[in-house]
Design a protein around this motif. Structure first.
Motif, PDB file in Angstrom:
ATOM      1  N   LEU A 255       0.827  -1.207   0.000  1.00  0.00           N
ATOM      2  CA  LEU A 255       0.000   0.000   0.000  1.00  0.00           C
ATOM      3  C   LEU A 255       0.865   1.263   0.000  1.00  0.00           C
ATOM      4  O   LEU A 255       0.670   2.175  -0.806  1.00  0.00           O
ATOM      5  N   TRP A 256       1.862   1.296   0.898  1.00  0.00           N
ATOM      6  CA  TRP A 256       2.633   2.527   1.086  1.00  0.00           C
ATOM      7  C   TRP A 256       3.564   2.836  -0.075  1.00  0.00           C
ATOM      8  O   TRP A 256       4.010   3.984  -0.224  1.00  0.00           O
ATOM      9  N   MET A 259       0.924   4.990  -2.093  1.00  0.00           N
ATOM     10  CA  MET A 259       0.075   5.991  -1.440  1.00  0.00           C
ATOM     11  C   MET A 259       0.845   6.657  -0.303  1.00  0.00           C
ATOM     12  O   MET A 259       1.539   5.978   0.462  1.00  0.00           O
ATOM     13  N   ASN A 261       0.991   8.834   3.323  1.00  0.00           N
ATOM     14  CA  ASN A 261       0.198   8.784   4.548  1.00  0.00           C
ATOM     15  C   ASN A 261      -1.046   9.661   4.440  1.00  0.00           C
ATOM     16  O   ASN A 261      -2.148   9.263   4.845  1.00  0.00           O
ATOM     17  N   CYS A 264      -3.731   8.291   2.204  1.00  0.00           N
ATOM     18  CA  CYS A 264      -4.407   7.190   2.885  1.00  0.00           C
ATOM     19  C   CYS A 264      -5.494   7.703   3.830  1.00  0.00           C
ATOM     20  O   CYS A 264      -6.645   7.272   3.753  1.00  0.00           O
ATOM     21  N   LEU A 281      -9.070   1.221   0.240  1.00  0.00           N
ATOM     22  CA  LEU A 281      -7.646   1.551   0.228  1.00  0.00           C
ATOM     23  C   LEU A 281      -6.863   0.558  -0.627  1.00  0.00           C
ATOM     24  O   LEU A 281      -6.008   0.946  -1.431  1.00  0.00           O
ATOM     25  N   CYS A 296      -4.282  -4.800   4.917  1.00  0.00           N
ATOM     26  CA  CYS A 296      -4.688  -3.503   5.437  1.00  0.00           C
ATOM     27  C   CYS A 296      -5.705  -3.693   6.557  1.00  0.00           C
ATOM     28  O   CYS A 296      -6.668  -4.461   6.397  1.00  0.00           O
TER      29      CYS A 296
END
Length: 302
Positions: A255-256, A259, A261, A264, A281, A296
């Motif tokens: 995810l990171w 995206m 912070n 998100c 997400l 997640c």
């Protein structure tokens, strides 16, 4: 599992989920709730297998427990395995139990968690001692990140991590705030080199310890253990009703990588249902081209 927790698991519950998300291999999805000390907390989780040529290596924990002493704890975690899922699975099955049993957890929480992380890493290394070729050698060098969050009686949040899985919090109306520390090779180059290792920076690839591992701390990784650490960063946050914390997001780097912070938390803020927020997400990460496994967990504090 607390008697107040309601857990529902299913796939494709929201007809509005993106088509690309539905095409992905959804491994687990669900939600739950509890009312520790009279405060409502809801959570949701969503995991998909990536497009890389191996099975799903991410694992998670999302549950509430009422302990024998009357305390109620929410246990939330993401474990991102590499070279197989063995280490991530072991952490899912054992790490929280060991933390809660550690002497001094209630009086010196930070030190108790550090001791537990170190002892768990020793057990993981013992578990991966097998010598051999091919798959046996791969399993011998298996490892995992860990980001753990323990919500105590709905008031305190204890966060610990090794590796690059991350936890981010958001106060009502406020900006994103990262509670974990990304243990990246460049960031910790001096520590890696002091242990006798090196960090490579090859064009087209991420920095790696000894040209292999894209993080400087992890559980396992027997072949690199002299050069990396399993020492966690630990933080304790006041998330009681007066603190204004609205929600917390835990996720693996699938995810990171795509995206920020703030992106998100902006996405989560508009979605009241925690499971739907986690699924959305993940769907957004897929839309942005993430090919990695993604786990997640979204925790909402009402």
């Amino acid at each position: 599992m607390s008697s107040s927790q309601q857990l529902e698991v299913g796939e494709g519950e929201e007809s509005g989920l993106d088509e690309e998300l539905r095409k992905q291999a959804v491994r687990e999805t669900g939600r739950g709730s509890a009312s520790p000390a009279g405060r409502k907390v809801t959570f949701g989780f969503h995991l998909v297998e990536g497009k890389t040529p191996h099975g799903m290596e991410d694992r998670h924990v999302a549950e509430f427990r009422r302990l024998e002493d009357g305390n109620e704890v929410g246990l939330f975690a993401v474990f991102d395995g590499h070279a197989g899922a063995d280490v991530a699975t072991y952490l899912r099955e054992h790490l929280f139990d060991d933390i809660l049993r550690e002497p001094g957890f209630w009086t010196d929480t930070v030190d108790a968690i550090r001791r537990t992380y170190h002892r768990t890493d020793r057990r993981v290394l013992e578990m991966t001692e097998e010598e051999g070729d091919g798959e046996e050698r791969r399993r011998r060098n298996a490892g995992s990140t860990a980001v753990t969050a323990i919500l105590i009686n709905g008031e305190r949040l204890v966060v610990a991590n090794v590796g690059d899985s991350r936890v981010v919090a958001c106060e009502r109306g406020g900006p994103a705030r990262q509670l974990s520390v990304d243990h990246e090779p460049l960031r910790e180059r001096a520590a890696v080199e002091a242990r006798g290792g090196f960090v490579t920076e090859i064009h087209g690839d991420v920095p790696r310890v000894d040209a292999q591992l894209a993080m400087s701390r992890a559980f396992g990784d027997r072949g690199l253990k002299d050069h990396i650490s399993s020492d966690p960063d630990v933080a304790i946050e006041d998330v009681g009703a007066g603190a204004g914390t609205e929600f917390v997001v835990l996720a693996s780097d699938g995810l990171w990588k795509v995206m920020s912070n703030q992106e998100c938390v902006d996405a989560v803020r508009g979605t009241a249902d925690a499971r739907k927020a986690a699924a959305e997400l993940v769907g957004e990460a897929l839309e942005r081209g993430s090919a990695d496994d993604i786990a997640c967990v979204v925790v909402r504090l009402h």
